[in-house]
Design an enzyme around this catalytic site. Sequence first.
Site, mmCIF file in Angstrom:
data_model
loop_
_atom_site.group_PDB
_atom_site.id
_atom_site.type_symbol
_atom_site.label_atom_id
_atom_site.label_comp_id
_atom_site.label_asym_id
_atom_site.label_seq_id
_atom_site.Cartn_x
_atom_site.Cartn_y
_atom_site.Cartn_z
ATOM 1 N N ARG A 64 0.869 -1.169 0.000
ATOM 2 C CA ARG A 64 0.000 0.000 0.000
ATOM 3 C C ARG A 64 0.914 1.230 0.000
ATOM 4 O O ARG A 64 2.099 1.146 0.300
ATOM 5 C CB ARG A 64 -0.932 0.012 1.217
ATOM 6 C CG ARG A 64 -0.211 0.096 2.540
ATOM 7 C CD ARG A 64 -1.158 0.050 3.721
ATOM 8 N NE ARG A 64 -0.442 0.192 4.988
ATOM 9 C CZ ARG A 64 -0.079 1.342 5.533
ATOM 10 N NH1 ARG A 64 -0.355 2.483 4.914
ATOM 11 N NH2 ARG A 64 0.569 1.385 6.679
ATOM 12 N N ARG B 191 -2.686 10.744 2.059
ATOM 13 C CA ARG B 191 -3.503 11.478 3.029
ATOM 14 C C ARG B 191 -4.195 12.651 2.352
ATOM 15 O O ARG B 191 -3.557 13.405 1.629
ATOM 16 C CB ARG B 191 -2.615 12.017 4.155
ATOM 17 C CG ARG B 191 -1.990 10.935 4.998
ATOM 18 C CD ARG B 191 -1.221 11.554 6.134
ATOM 19 N NE ARG B 191 -0.403 10.556 6.793
ATOM 20 C CZ ARG B 191 0.682 10.835 7.478
ATOM 21 N NH1 ARG B 191 1.097 12.086 7.585
ATOM 22 N NH2 ARG B 191 1.366 9.881 8.061
ATOM 23 N N ARG C 146 20.652 -5.314 0.771
ATOM 24 C CA ARG C 146 21.082 -4.064 0.140
ATOM 25 C C ARG C 146 21.898 -3.314 1.171
ATOM 26 O O ARG C 146 21.645 -3.405 2.381
ATOM 27 C CB ARG C 146 19.871 -3.219 -0.288
ATOM 28 C CG ARG C 146 19.150 -3.757 -1.495
ATOM 29 C CD ARG C 146 19.944 -3.636 -2.765
ATOM 30 N NE ARG C 146 20.040 -2.235 -3.200
ATOM 31 C CZ ARG C 146 20.872 -1.818 -4.162
ATOM 32 N NH1 ARG C 146 21.710 -2.657 -4.738
ATOM 33 N NH2 ARG C 146 20.883 -0.548 -4.518
ATOM 34 N N ARG D 253 19.237 10.494 -0.943
ATOM 35 C CA ARG D 253 18.836 11.591 -0.066
ATOM 36 C C ARG D 253 20.038 12.286 0.546
ATOM 37 O O ARG D 253 21.146 11.760 0.556
ATOM 38 C CB ARG D 253 17.893 11.100 1.037
ATOM 39 C CG ARG D 253 18.435 9.988 1.917
ATOM 40 C CD ARG D 253 17.361 9.570 2.906
ATOM 41 N NE ARG D 253 17.812 8.509 3.799
ATOM 42 C CZ ARG D 253 17.114 8.058 4.833
ATOM 43 N NH1 ARG D 253 15.930 8.584 5.113
ATOM 44 N NH2 ARG D 253 17.581 7.093 5.608
ATOM 45 N N GLU E 70 23.539 9.951 0.838
ATOM 46 C CA GLU E 70 23.312 8.522 1.041
ATOM 47 C C GLU E 70 23.170 7.820 -0.310
ATOM 48 O O GLU E 70 22.293 8.157 -1.101
ATOM 49 C CB GLU E 70 22.055 8.321 1.891
ATOM 50 C CG GLU E 70 21.795 6.894 2.312
ATOM 51 C CD GLU E 70 20.634 6.789 3.276
ATOM 52 O OE1 GLU E 70 19.667 6.076 2.953
ATOM 53 O OE2 GLU E 70 20.680 7.437 4.354
ATOM 54 N N TYR F 66 13.687 -6.681 8.410
ATOM 55 C CA TYR F 66 13.880 -5.251 8.652
ATOM 56 C C TYR F 66 13.084 -4.858 9.885
ATOM 57 O O TYR F 66 11.878 -5.088 9.965
ATOM 58 C CB TYR F 66 13.428 -4.418 7.449
ATOM 59 C CG TYR F 66 13.625 -2.945 7.708
ATOM 60 C CD1 TYR F 66 14.892 -2.380 7.606
ATOM 61 C CD2 TYR F 66 12.566 -2.138 8.099
ATOM 62 C CE1 TYR F 66 15.096 -1.045 7.882
ATOM 63 C CE2 TYR F 66 12.755 -0.803 8.373
ATOM 64 C CZ TYR F 66 14.027 -0.258 8.258
ATOM 65 O OH TYR F 66 14.225 1.063 8.543
ATOM 66 N N ASP G 26 12.228 -1.602 12.547
ATOM 67 C CA ASP G 26 12.363 -0.247 13.056
ATOM 68 C C ASP G 26 12.852 -0.350 14.497
ATOM 69 O O ASP G 26 12.753 -1.411 15.131
ATOM 70 C CB ASP G 26 11.019 0.492 12.999
ATOM 71 C CG ASP G 26 10.670 0.936 11.590
ATOM 72 O OD1 ASP G 26 11.594 1.259 10.825
ATOM 73 O OD2 ASP G 26 9.463 0.957 11.253
#
Length: 368
Positions: A172, A176, A249, A280, A300, A348, A350
């Site tokens: 998804r 917003r 990666r 970025r 980066e 991964y 957070d």
Amino acid sequence: MKQYDYLIVGAGLWGSVFAHEATKRGKKCLVIDRRSHTGGNVYCENVEGINVHKYGAHIFHTNDKDVWDYVNSFVEFNRYTNSPIANFNGELYNLPFNMNTFYQLWKVRTPAEAKEKIRQQVEAAGIKDPQNLEEQAISLVGTDIYEKLIKAYTEKQWGRKATELPAFIIKRLPVRFTFDNNYFNDRYQGIPIGGYNKLTEGLLQGVEVRLGVDFFKEREALTALAGTVVYTGPIDEYFDFRFGQLEYRSLRFENQLLDQENYQGNAVVNYTDGETPFTRIIEHKHFEFGTQPKTVITHEYPQEWVKGAEPYYPVNDDKNTSVFNQYKTLASQEEKVIFGGRLAEYRYYDMHQVVASALKKVKVHFAE
């Protein structure tokens, strides 16, 4: 007689939380890390009074009040809100995709106008059964957002054409229909005041730590020191790559100290065009609302992972998942070894998920 109850391999967040909790329960722990610092990838390097996120931007965010209260018990967090900017060939757009973005793209002023614009583009694309990432993204947000803000950025990040990437990578896309630039939906968000090192130092207070120690070079001797090993490194390396190397990666960072107060006016600016080689630029002082006379920026660059490079993002495709499951089976047969963290679990995480995972393992291990 073992000298320690636990040998904890890796001084990152997962290992540090486990060490803290075990020590709190009266256990004697030894934490080792092959790097010259604790904290793993959340480590900050102080440059001209600026806490530079050495391994890329880390923004703590969570909906879990227990996790938020837990990390705040070691260090106070500030009110930083992640609101990145996208730069597409010099055009600036707010992220995540919201009414500010839609106004910048199409000059639409109402949610109804923005929804209609997206609907028209999705309908025109006519994609009923997306077969790759490109088709999946267009079927969700239309062509304009995809072409300017998703396509090249994603291709740089993964090192492959969007048409060659599986559709499931984008389940998804956050869209917003409010004028809200807060990237995360989580209730709690911020950066430790004084940097992430304060969090790690709080967790490891009173715990013996040895840095610059490679577990695999002294494996037998180190293992003999403790009753249980807590391993947070790459799971394939633990088993001597028996089933092959898991793929990742990686990232490369180029830091610059600039003799100016403010370079880009925001902590994170994504470069979403295909010509710019980096993804970025991070300006670290903005994470802590710094007023120093100089600034540090980081370019980066995503890159292919090779052995010896830092593994950042697991490639969780079918092939790698199959290999990992073979290692996971071996891990389940190790009676005196606890595996935890992003590398040992090949997923991964957070930061809040790392903390929650370690606390859950502690609860189960100590049968509380």
